[in-house]
Design an enzyme around this catalytic site. Structure first.
Site, PDB file in Angstrom:
ATOM      1  CE  LYS A  53      -3.863  -2.327   2.166  1.00  0.00           C
ATOM      2  NZ  LYS A  53      -4.427  -2.839   3.396  1.00  0.00           N
ATOM      3  CD  GLN A  97      -3.490  -4.380   6.819  1.00  0.00           C
ATOM      4  OE1 GLN A  97      -3.401  -3.409   6.071  1.00  0.00           O
ATOM      5  NE2 GLN A  97      -3.959  -5.548   6.406  1.00  0.00           N
ATOM      6  CG  ASP A 120     -10.462  -0.510   4.591  1.00  0.00           C
ATOM      7  OD1 ASP A 120     -10.321  -0.683   3.368  1.00  0.00           O
ATOM      8  OD2 ASP A 120      -9.897  -1.213   5.449  1.00  0.00           O
TER       9      ASP A 120
END
Ligand code: NDP
Length: 284
Positions: A53, A97, A120
């Site tokens: 990422k 994460q 997200d």
């Protein structure tokens, strides 16, 4: 004969376009977009995703600040960090994460994220907005799937679509996004009877069931658009999807391969959502 749609190539193209946009914003005197990634513990898979990422962010010109916390961090400390990112004017997007180490409550941590920085698309407010048909951040893999269908030249509107899988992260949200684009959507799952009879009627098939190469040509309608989301490890160690790619290829319009299909689009969608958050904050 159908064609393979490589998400790896599409994501390079889209990242190039995002990069041009960020360069243009810089020329206009604007600051670069920023994504804050929070990683707890040292799970090797998570660290490798974070690296991927970071590299993608650097390419596009998005600043990526990684907050690395020890696995022993308390829920309170984790939420305090999230709150400080929420308040930070320079931070546009927050990525927590997953998975979190045992002892930490992921749902509570997600609730602490400012929904306008939730790139997200996991905060319940964004989930609710998605189902209410309001502007929101949708989860990254479903956003990537929609970008793939567009790149295939699939009209979507008026088509019959089947989504195999009803998970919170993939199946359900992608079904919702397809509905928003006026497809007629059926969600199939492990209790669906005679799946092949259903999928054979559909112009769009999104396979997200995590069953190695379950769909062969007997499952697809002539000319269908097939997106294979599954990532499965075969006995020989190789990766495969939920679709027998070579077997369906002669019958479909397009199918995505595994690897190099949906996977690379997930990171691309994260950048897409981060840029969207930045534009919303900077141009309001
Ligand atoms: P989940 O395990 O959460 O959900 C799987 C879904 O598939 C469930 O709804 C389940 O039904 C359904 N299912 C399982 N077996 C069958 C079957 N035989 N026939 C029909 N439906 C079935 O998985 P995820 O949604 O998180 O992920 C799905 C796949 O996509 C996995 O392989 C995962 O690795 C991959 N993935 C890939 C990503 C990418 O970036 N490419 C990102 C995220 C996931 P039920 O609800 O009845 O149990």
């Amino acid at each position: 004969m159908g064609e393979l749609l490589y998400g790896s190539e599409l994501s390079e193209k889209l990242k190039g376009e995002m990069r041009d946009k960020v360069i243009q914003y810089g020329k206009e005197g604007r600051r670069p977009p920023r994504l804050d990634t929070i990683v707890v513990g040292d799970d090797p898979a998570s660290l490798s995703y974070i690296k991927g990422k970071k590299k993608a962010c650097e390419f596009v010109g998005i600043r990526n600040v990684v907050h690395q916390l020890p696995a022993t961090v308390s829920q309170r400390e984790l939420e305090q960090l999230i709150q400080s990112c929420n308040k930070d004017e320079m931070c546009d997007g927050i990525l927590l994460q997953m998975p979190l180490p045992d002892g930490l409550d992921a749902n509570r941590a997600i609730l602490a994220i400012d929904p306008d920085k939730d790139v997200d698309g996991l905060h319940p407010l964004n989930v609710g907005r998605l189902y209410a048909g309001e502007p929101c951040f949708a989860p990254c893999t479903p956003v990537g799937i929609m970008l793939i269908l567009d790149a295939m030249g699939c009209a979507i509107e008026g088509m019959r679509a089947v989504v195999i899988g009803r998970s919170r992260l993939v199946g359900n949200p992608v079904a919702r996004l397809l509905q928003d684009r006026n497809a007629t959507v059926t969600i199939a799952h492990s209790r669906t009877r005679d799946l092949a009879a259903l999928t054979k009627q559909c112009e769009i098939v999104v396979a997200a069931c995590g069953q190695p190469e379950m769909l062969d040509h007997t499952y697809v309608k002539e000319g269908a658009y097939v997106v294979d989301v599954g990532i499965n490890r075969k006995e020989d160690g190789h990766l495969c999807g939920d679709v027998k790619t070579e077997d369906v290829l002669p019958y479909v319009s397009y199918v995505t391969p595994v690897p190099k299909g949906v996977g690379p689009m997930t990171i691309c969608s994260l950048l897409h959502n981060t840029l969207k958050a930045y534009e919303k904050r900077c141009f309001k």
